[in-house]
Structure formats: C-alpha cells, structure tokens
Design a protein around this motif. Structure first.
Motif, short mmCIF file in Angstrom:
data_model
loop_
_atom_site.label_atom_id
_atom_site.label_comp_id
_atom_site.label_asym_id
_atom_site.label_seq_id
_atom_site.Cartn_x
_atom_site.Cartn_y
_atom_site.Cartn_z
N VAL A 31 10.72 23.01 43.40
CA VAL A 31 9.56 23.87 43.53
C VAL A 31 9.80 25.57 42.74
CG1 VAL A 31 7.91 25.58 44.96
CG2 VAL A 31 8.25 22.83 44.81
N ARG A 32 11.17 25.80 43.66
CA ARG A 32 11.21 27.14 43.36
C ARG A 32 12.23 27.57 42.01
NH1 ARG A 32 12.97 31.14 47.22
NH2 ARG A 32 14.64 31.65 45.54
N THR A 33 12.49 26.31 41.19
CA THR A 33 13.25 26.19 40.01
C THR A 33 11.41 25.55 38.89
OG1 THR A 33 14.82 24.74 40.76
CG2 THR A 33 14.17 25.09 38.37
N LEU A 34 10.58 25.53 39.51
CA LEU A 34 9.62 25.30 38.38
C LEU A 34 8.36 26.85 38.20
CD1 LEU A 34 7.39 22.27 40.11
CD2 LEU A 34 8.85 22.70 37.66
N MET A 35 8.47 27.44 39.30
CA MET A 35 8.39 29.32 39.97
C MET A 35 8.78 29.82 39.21
SD MET A 35 4.96 28.72 40.73
CE MET A 35 5.05 30.36 41.14
N GLY A 36 10.46 29.68 38.73
CA GLY A 36 11.74 30.49 38.42
C GLY A 36 12.10 31.23 39.28
N LEU A 37 11.90 30.85 40.25
CA LEU A 37 12.45 31.15 41.90
C LEU A 37 14.19 31.13 42.03
CD1 LEU A 37 9.63 30.94 44.33
CD2 LEU A 37 10.97 33.23 43.13
N THR A 38 14.27 30.04 41.05
CA THR A 38 15.83 29.75 41.38
C THR A 38 16.11 29.14 40.19
OG1 THR A 38 16.30 28.95 43.38
CG2 THR A 38 17.81 28.38 42.49
N PRO A 39 16.78 30.19 38.83
CA PRO A 39 17.38 29.26 38.15
C PRO A 39 17.80 28.29 37.39
CG PRO A 39 18.63 31.49 38.55
CD PRO A 39 17.91 30.96 39.20
#
Length: 236
Positions: free
Chosen positions: A47-55
């Motif tokens: 989820v964090r990757t999809l949202m750009g929070l974790t590259p």
C-alpha cells in the motif's frame, strides 16, 4: 482495457532489506479488491508503495494508464488515490468538522461528490461529535473519521489498511456496513483486514501475499473453495 490501477514486477526495500519481490496487482474500476496474508508479509508495504510513501526499487505502477511509481505521494493523492492508514492518523488537534473540511476536494470524475453532509449520513455518529477534537474520539469514531476524511477527497480508489483492526465488534459491523454501501455505490476499493469471511462477502478479487510475493489470486468463489489457502497463508 486499461485497469484502474496495475502494478507489475513491483520491488520495494527498506535499505538493504527487500520486502516486495516482483509483485503483480490489477484493480478494475468498481472492484473491491483485498490483500490477504499474515502480519509482516508485505501488505502495508504494498500500500505504501502504491501511494508513493515508500519508493519502488523496480517495477511499475499505473493509475488509469499513467505511470505513478516515481511521483510524490501528494501528487498521487491528487490524482485520485486515498488511503485510510493503519493507526488512522487523524489530526487530534482539529475538530471532526475541521478534519473533514481539510481534505475536501472536488473532482470532475466524481459522479456524486462527497460532501460533509454525505459523510455524516454515512456515519451519523460523527454528526453528533462535529465539535469534538480528534483526540477526544474513541478508536471506532477515529476510524469513521479517517474513512470520511478519505472520502472527502472524492477518490477514484479508496485504500484501507487494517480496516477494522482493534475495533469493538459493534463498531466493526458499522465499518463493514459502510464498505458494503460504498461497494453498492460503485466505489473502487482496496482493503486489508484479517477477517477473511467478511472480505469474501465484500470483495470480488483477492490477492494473497507471502514474504512479499503473490502466492494466490482469484475470486471469492475460488477462495471459498480452497480453504487450504486460508490455512497456509492467512492463518484462519
């Protein structure tokens, strides 16, 4: 046909520790998709990757056909992705009304834009607490506010990480009712939760991940017919 969201070959790491390995995920408009797996298997990182929070370290994420894996989190949010994060993360020093107003956004794509009145109709309890500060709310009320706040952005895809984690049974039922209502209205949703039976009734497409890799994907009917998948990868 262009998917609403599609991730291909996604790899993500924290420093030298790789978490996602060639992960694939496809969500069509109107889908209620789920991510299943035990704790620590990479669901939140996805989820964090999809949202750009974790590259992302490798692979691609497309939203409505546009590559977004290199965009900033705020740019991705403005495109129409909204996250209800694990832990809620509402603004404790703002009132319920201020939390909702802070995220209001009008999008041309919204068929029936979300307004404060519409959110309060979905969660009447918030209407009774409009002047309460965020830190004065119960955990269940904070989750309702977090969902309402995300809806105020009029998202094309609503993502919920641990939708009912730590909530009392009656409050969980209210959250499930809310999500069923959103599904009936055509809202596209990606949801993480541990209550597989409820997700089977809510969702139409399920992805199971184990140690950062997709190990199973299919429909509710297919997952219902394979209890061994639950036992092996979800722990139920």
């Amino acid at each position: 046909m262009t998917a609403l969201l599609e991730a291909e070959g996604l790899q993500t790491a924290y420093g030298s520790s790789q978490v996602l390995f060639d992960l694939h995920l496809r969500i069509e408009a109107g889908d209620v998709a789920t991510l299943l797996g035990r704790n620590g298997m990479g669901k939140t990182t996805t989820v964090r990757t999809l949202m750009g929070l974790t590259p992302a370290r490798a692979g691609s994420v497309r939203f409505l056909g546009e590559r977004i894996e290199r965009l900033s989190a705020d740019r991705i949010a403005r495109m129409g992705l909204a996250l209800v994060p694990e832990g809620r993360q509402i603004f404790g020093n703002l009132s319920v009304a201020e939390n909702l107003q802070a995220f209001a956004a009008n999008r041309r794509a919204a068929r029936e834009p979300w307004t404060m009145d519409r959110v309060l109709a979905l969660f009447p309890r918030l209407g009774e607490r409009l002047r309460h500060m965020g830190h004065q709310l119960s955990g269940g009320e904070q989750q309702m506010l977090a969902i309402g706040r995300a809806l105020m952005t009029n998202p094309q895809l609503l993502i919920l990480d641990e939708a009912t984690e730590g909530l009392a049974p009656l409050v969980r039922e209210e959250i499930w009712r809310c999500l069923q209502t959103l599904r009936a209205q055509g809202q596209s949703i990606l949801v993480i939760d541990k209550y597989v039976q409820r997700l089977l009734a809510l969702g139409n497409r399920h992805t199971v991940i184990e140690r950062g890799r997709v190990v199973w994907q299919g429909s509710s009917a297919e997952l219902s017919a394979q209890p061994e998948v639950w036992q092996r990868y979800v722990g139920v």
